[in-house]
Design a protein around this motif. Sequence first.
Motif, PDB file in Angstrom:
ATOM      1  N   GLY A 142      32.915  24.912  28.418  1.00 57.91           N
ATOM      2  CA  GLY A 142      33.974  24.525  29.347  1.00 57.91           C
ATOM      3  C   GLY A 142      35.284  24.142  28.710  1.00 57.91           C
ATOM      4  N   HIS A 143      35.496  24.522  27.447  1.00 60.46           N
ATOM      5  CA  HIS A 143      36.726  24.161  26.744  1.00 60.46           C
ATOM      6  C   HIS A 143      37.818  25.228  26.840  1.00 60.46           C
ATOM      7  N   ILE A 144      37.430  26.457  27.139  1.00 59.60           N
ATOM      8  CA  ILE A 144      38.390  27.540  27.364  1.00 59.60           C
ATOM      9  C   ILE A 144      38.066  28.120  28.723  1.00 59.60           C
ATOM     10  N   VAL A 145      39.074  28.158  29.600  1.00 56.94           N
ATOM     11  CA  VAL A 145      38.888  28.701  30.941  1.00 56.94           C
ATOM     12  C   VAL A 145      40.013  29.688  31.249  1.00 56.94           C
ATOM     13  N   ALA A 146      39.786  30.478  32.274  1.00 52.68           N
ATOM     14  CA  ALA A 146      40.802  31.408  32.767  1.00 52.68           C
ATOM     15  C   ALA A 146      40.981  31.133  34.251  1.00 52.68           C
ATOM     16  N   ASN A 147      42.209  30.942  34.657  1.00 54.19           N
ATOM     17  CA  ASN A 147      42.496  30.593  36.046  1.00 54.19           C
ATOM     18  C   ASN A 147      41.648  29.396  36.481  1.00 54.19           C
ATOM     19  N   GLY A 148      41.382  28.475  35.541  1.00 54.83           N
ATOM     20  CA  GLY A 148      40.638  27.268  35.841  1.00 54.83           C
ATOM     21  C   GLY A 148      39.127  27.411  35.849  1.00 54.83           C
ATOM     22  N   LYS A 149      38.601  28.608  35.553  1.00 54.11           N
ATOM     23  CA  LYS A 149      37.154  28.832  35.623  1.00 54.11           C
ATOM     24  C   LYS A 149      36.635  29.505  34.355  1.00 54.11           C
ATOM     25  N   ALA A 150      35.549  28.993  33.818  1.00 51.50           N
ATOM     26  CA  ALA A 150      34.950  29.587  32.621  1.00 51.50           C
ATOM     27  C   ALA A 150      34.451  30.998  32.902  1.00 51.50           C
ATOM     28  N   GLU A 151      33.915  31.223  34.096  1.00 52.69           N
ATOM     29  CA  GLU A 151      33.359  32.546  34.402  1.00 52.69           C
ATOM     30  C   GLU A 151      34.416  33.642  34.503  1.00 52.69           C
ATOM     31  N   ASP A 152      35.698  33.278  34.534  1.00 57.09           N
ATOM     32  CA  ASP A 152      36.760  34.287  34.605  1.00 57.09           C
ATOM     33  C   ASP A 152      37.318  34.696  33.246  1.00 57.09           C
ATOM     34  N   VAL A 153      36.841  34.084  32.170  1.00 54.21           N
ATOM     35  CA  VAL A 153      37.352  34.415  30.835  1.00 54.21           C
ATOM     36  C   VAL A 153      36.871  35.795  30.417  1.00 54.21           C
ATOM     37  N   ILE A 154      37.785  36.568  29.864  1.00 56.81           N
ATOM     38  CA  ILE A 154      37.468  37.879  29.289  1.00 56.81           C
ATOM     39  C   ILE A 154      37.726  37.777  27.789  1.00 56.81           C
ATOM     40  N   ILE A 155      36.695  38.028  26.978  1.00 57.73           N
ATOM     41  CA  ILE A 155      36.853  38.024  25.530  1.00 57.73           C
ATOM     42  C   ILE A 155      36.809  39.467  25.071  1.00 57.73           C
ATOM     43  N   SER A 156      37.854  39.899  24.393  1.00 61.06           N
ATOM     44  CA  SER A 156      37.990  41.296  24.029  1.00 61.06           C
ATOM     45  C   SER A 156      38.248  41.436  22.536  1.00 61.06           C
ATOM     46  N   TYR A 157      37.374  42.135  21.851  1.00 57.07           N
ATOM     47  CA  TYR A 157      37.551  42.427  20.422  1.00 57.07           C
ATOM     48  C   TYR A 157      38.362  43.712  20.324  1.00 57.07           C
ATOM     49  N   ASP A 158      39.512  43.640  19.672  1.00 56.37           N
ATOM     50  CA  ASP A 158      40.446  44.762  19.659  1.00 56.37           C
ATOM     51  C   ASP A 158      40.942  44.998  18.233  1.00 56.37           C
TER      52      ASP A 158
END
Length: 175
Positions: A142-158
């Motif tokens: 719960g330390h990194i969120v997207a739009n206030g929600k952890a389930e919305d985080v997208i982690i992308s290796y590029d």
Amino acid sequence: IVSNGVLNTAQNGVWTGIGYNRPALCIVEEGGILNAQTTTLGGDHLWVGLNVGAVGTLEINGGTVTNGQMLGLGWSGGIGFINIHNNGTLWTKQMHGDGNSSVKNGSLINITYTDTNKVSGKLVYPSSSSITNLLTTYVANGHIVANGKAEDVIISYDTNLNAGIVTAVLAPPDP
């Protein structure tokens, strides 16, 4: 820090603090740069909300923040918030591998996507693909969120972003 403004804070061994021992706010607007490193992704620490009594907030509103070493929010008893909006970017080089030590004490990194500009803020970490596990742990805790929600985080290796290997944490478009 407004458009075309640049603040270079790192000086070999000098840390950058936003909210060192009391409340503080730093805003980096579109086209603004906060450079907390002495060399390309090498250099010094960035502390947000470091000590007891500190509440530090870093708003990256379309600008760029570059940190050359450890990123810490709420490190020594303070509370830190980083909000990344409107295609803002936070480049960092180091976070502790346990998923808690670099962002703690109720601190938070929130990455947002806004429908008005169709782009997400992003946290970028030069890495190998194994860094995705580290970032996934920070999200799960719960330390990194997207739009206030952890389930919305997208982690992308590029491997193509900025001609280096990076892991980017993004927010998805609003439904």
